[in-house]
Design a protein around this motif. Sequence first.
Motif, short mmCIF file in Angstrom:
data_model
loop_
_atom_site.label_atom_id
_atom_site.label_comp_id
_atom_site.label_asym_id
_atom_site.label_seq_id
_atom_site.Cartn_x
_atom_site.Cartn_y
_atom_site.Cartn_z
N GLN A 31 0.84 -1.20 0.00
CA GLN A 31 0.00 0.00 0.00
C GLN A 31 0.87 1.25 0.00
OE1 GLN A 31 -2.78 -0.33 3.24
NE2 GLN A 31 -4.07 -1.80 2.18
N SER A 32 0.47 2.20 -0.81
CA SER A 32 1.28 3.41 -0.99
C SER A 32 0.94 4.47 0.04
CB SER A 32 1.05 3.97 -2.40
OG SER A 32 -0.32 4.34 -2.56
N VAL A 33 1.79 5.48 0.13
CA VAL A 33 1.55 6.65 0.96
C VAL A 33 1.04 7.75 0.03
CG1 VAL A 33 2.54 8.37 2.51
CG2 VAL A 33 3.35 6.00 2.58
N ALA A 34 -0.21 8.18 0.25
CA ALA A 34 -0.82 9.17 -0.63
C ALA A 34 -0.22 10.55 -0.38
CB ALA A 34 -2.33 9.21 -0.41
N ALA A 35 -0.13 11.32 -1.45
CA ALA A 35 0.37 12.69 -1.36
C ALA A 35 -0.81 13.66 -1.37
CB ALA A 35 1.31 13.00 -2.52
N GLY A 36 -0.63 14.81 -0.75
CA GLY A 36 -1.67 15.83 -0.75
C GLY A 36 -2.60 15.72 0.43
N ARG A 37 -3.33 16.81 0.68
CA ARG A 37 -4.22 16.86 1.82
C ARG A 37 -5.51 16.08 1.58
NH1 ARG A 37 -3.97 23.21 3.86
NH2 ARG A 37 -1.91 23.08 4.86
N ALA A 38 -6.08 15.56 2.68
CA ALA A 38 -7.34 14.82 2.60
C ALA A 38 -8.15 15.10 3.86
CB ALA A 38 -7.08 13.32 2.47
N VAL A 39 -9.47 15.26 3.67
CA VAL A 39 -10.40 15.41 4.77
C VAL A 39 -11.19 14.12 4.87
CG1 VAL A 39 -12.34 16.73 5.71
CG2 VAL A 39 -10.54 17.90 4.40
N LEU A 40 -11.10 13.43 6.01
CA LEU A 40 -11.73 12.13 6.20
C LEU A 40 -12.89 12.32 7.16
CD1 LEU A 40 -8.42 10.09 6.64
CD2 LEU A 40 -9.62 10.67 4.52
N GLU A 41 -14.13 12.28 6.65
CA GLU A 41 -15.29 12.56 7.49
C GLU A 41 -16.30 11.43 7.56
OE1 GLU A 41 -17.93 15.18 4.34
OE2 GLU A 41 -16.56 16.23 5.70
N THR A 42 -16.15 10.41 6.74
CA THR A 42 -16.94 9.19 6.84
C THR A 42 -16.04 8.03 6.47
OG1 THR A 42 -17.75 9.35 4.55
CG2 THR A 42 -19.14 10.30 6.28
N ARG A 81 -18.49 15.20 12.00
CA ARG A 81 -19.63 16.04 11.66
C ARG A 81 -20.67 16.06 12.78
NH1 ARG A 81 -19.64 17.37 6.10
NH2 ARG A 81 -21.22 18.85 6.82
N ASP A 82 -21.63 16.97 12.65
CA ASP A 82 -22.69 17.09 13.67
C ASP A 82 -23.61 15.87 13.70
OD1 ASP A 82 -21.74 19.51 14.52
OD2 ASP A 82 -23.14 20.71 13.34
N ALA A 83 -23.51 15.00 12.69
CA ALA A 83 -24.26 13.74 12.74
C ALA A 83 -23.81 12.89 13.92
CB ALA A 83 -24.07 12.97 11.43
N ALA A 84 -22.65 13.22 14.51
CA ALA A 84 -22.11 12.46 15.63
C ALA A 84 -22.63 12.94 16.98
CB ALA A 84 -20.59 12.54 15.62
N VAL A 85 -23.44 14.00 17.01
CA VAL A 85 -23.87 14.57 18.29
C VAL A 85 -24.84 13.63 19.02
CG1 VAL A 85 -25.15 16.45 19.41
CG2 VAL A 85 -23.51 16.95 17.59
N GLN A 86 -24.54 13.36 20.28
CA GLN A 86 -25.41 12.61 21.18
C GLN A 86 -25.43 13.34 22.51
OE1 GLN A 86 -24.53 8.39 21.37
NE2 GLN A 86 -23.80 8.34 19.25
N ARG A 87 -26.37 12.97 23.38
CA ARG A 87 -26.47 13.61 24.69
C ARG A 87 -25.96 12.65 25.78
NH1 ARG A 87 -28.87 18.44 24.72
NH2 ARG A 87 -30.15 19.01 22.92
N VAL A 88 -25.24 13.21 26.73
CA VAL A 88 -24.71 12.41 27.83
C VAL A 88 -25.88 11.82 28.62
CG1 VAL A 88 -23.36 12.46 29.96
CG2 VAL A 88 -22.64 13.83 27.98
N PRO A 89 -25.90 10.49 28.82
CA PRO A 89 -27.02 9.87 29.53
C PRO A 89 -27.00 10.18 31.02
CG PRO A 89 -25.34 8.25 29.02
CD PRO A 89 -24.92 9.51 28.32
N ASP A 90 -28.16 10.11 31.62
CA ASP A 90 -28.29 10.30 33.07
C ASP A 90 -27.99 8.97 33.74
OD1 ASP A 90 -28.83 11.15 35.57
OD2 ASP A 90 -30.97 11.53 35.27
N ASP A 91 -26.71 8.66 33.79
CA ASP A 91 -26.26 7.36 34.30
C ASP A 91 -24.91 7.58 34.97
OD1 ASP A 91 -25.23 4.79 34.70
OD2 ASP A 91 -26.05 4.01 32.82
N ASP A 113 -20.74 3.91 12.52
CA ASP A 113 -21.90 4.69 12.11
C ASP A 113 -21.56 5.23 10.73
OD1 ASP A 113 -23.74 6.72 11.56
OD2 ASP A 113 -23.89 7.37 13.64
N GLN A 114 -22.35 4.90 9.72
CA GLN A 114 -22.02 5.25 8.34
C GLN A 114 -21.94 6.76 8.12
OE1 GLN A 114 -21.05 3.09 6.11
NE2 GLN A 114 -21.48 1.30 7.36
N ASP A 115 -22.53 7.55 9.02
CA ASP A 115 -22.51 9.00 8.87
C ASP A 115 -21.36 9.67 9.61
OD1 ASP A 115 -24.89 8.92 7.35
OD2 ASP A 115 -26.12 8.94 9.17
N VAL A 116 -20.53 8.87 10.28
CA VAL A 116 -19.48 9.43 11.13
C VAL A 116 -18.16 8.73 10.80
CG1 VAL A 116 -18.71 9.79 13.51
CG2 VAL A 116 -21.16 9.87 12.96
#
Length: 300
Positions: A31-42, A81-91, A113-116
């Motif tokens: 496997q090669s080492v890719a050149a250039g910038r990349a944004v990995l969001e999913t 992304r904001d698709a990852a937002v959850q609320r801290v449980p009362d536990d 999670d396919q969106d995260v």
Amino acid sequence: MKTMAAALAATLALAPTPQPDGLGQTLDPDQSVAAGRAVLETGHVDIGPRYRDGAWTIQIHDDTVVPPVWRKPSDAVLRVRDAAVQRVPDDPAYAFLGQSPGTPVHVVPQTQDQDVVWIGWNTQDPGVMEAIARGVTMNLLGVQGPGSLTVYLQSGNLGAPQVLWNSTKPYPQPLWVETNTHTHANWIFSKPGVYLVAVEITADLVDGTRVAGREVLRIAVGDSTPVDGAFTASYTGSLPSTGATPSAAAAAESENGSGGSGLVVALLVAAAALFAVALIVVTVRGARARRRALAAEEQQ
């Protein structure tokens, strides 16, 4: 917005207790080492060591493209992304997060999670597996960001969370990882913004040599967080000593990954030294010239 307790309950019902190679994959040695910038969001990404031609480095294995590639951490931003937002449980079991129940946080879950973006780590680079004796130590050296970062595991039988890293605790924070391991955990970010995560991976090679590498991971949390800011941000905090000495290649990568501040300092020091030497040379030559001129006047 998801409810964290419900999401975790559904997730953990399916998640096995992570074991070495529990998430089966085999990495291509070519496997090669890719050149250039990349944004990995999913998609799937792993942090891990690589060992090639005697050089020990930390890279990001990007499985979001076909064929997969390795990337330098300085060239990649992991975007949560904001698709990852959850609320801290009362536990009480989640009190270690240091957040009040109901507080929204960004969660990269242990199971995909396919969106995260799905962040894990592995010690499956063929060069690493051939070279190291038993495993590696992954050290969290520091976190720079607007909030806290907590990384923890939780078994599929709804057992108690196992906290691996917590940015509110003292550094370094070591984590032992066996050879041929592929693991994912829960990453909790308390606030949106740019996070710079300084990590170190060390190992003992089969020949008895100890190797070490340091890098800065760049993570942009929240849809409103500019990715360019994550690429250009510099880690400005001091890093603790772990007793390991990074290789020259790894040290250079770390300097580049943290905005090059170490390299800039080194160049400034070198320039100052050269200037001082030049000043001494000029002073000595000037003194010699004055002595020759006085001697010539006395002979006349």
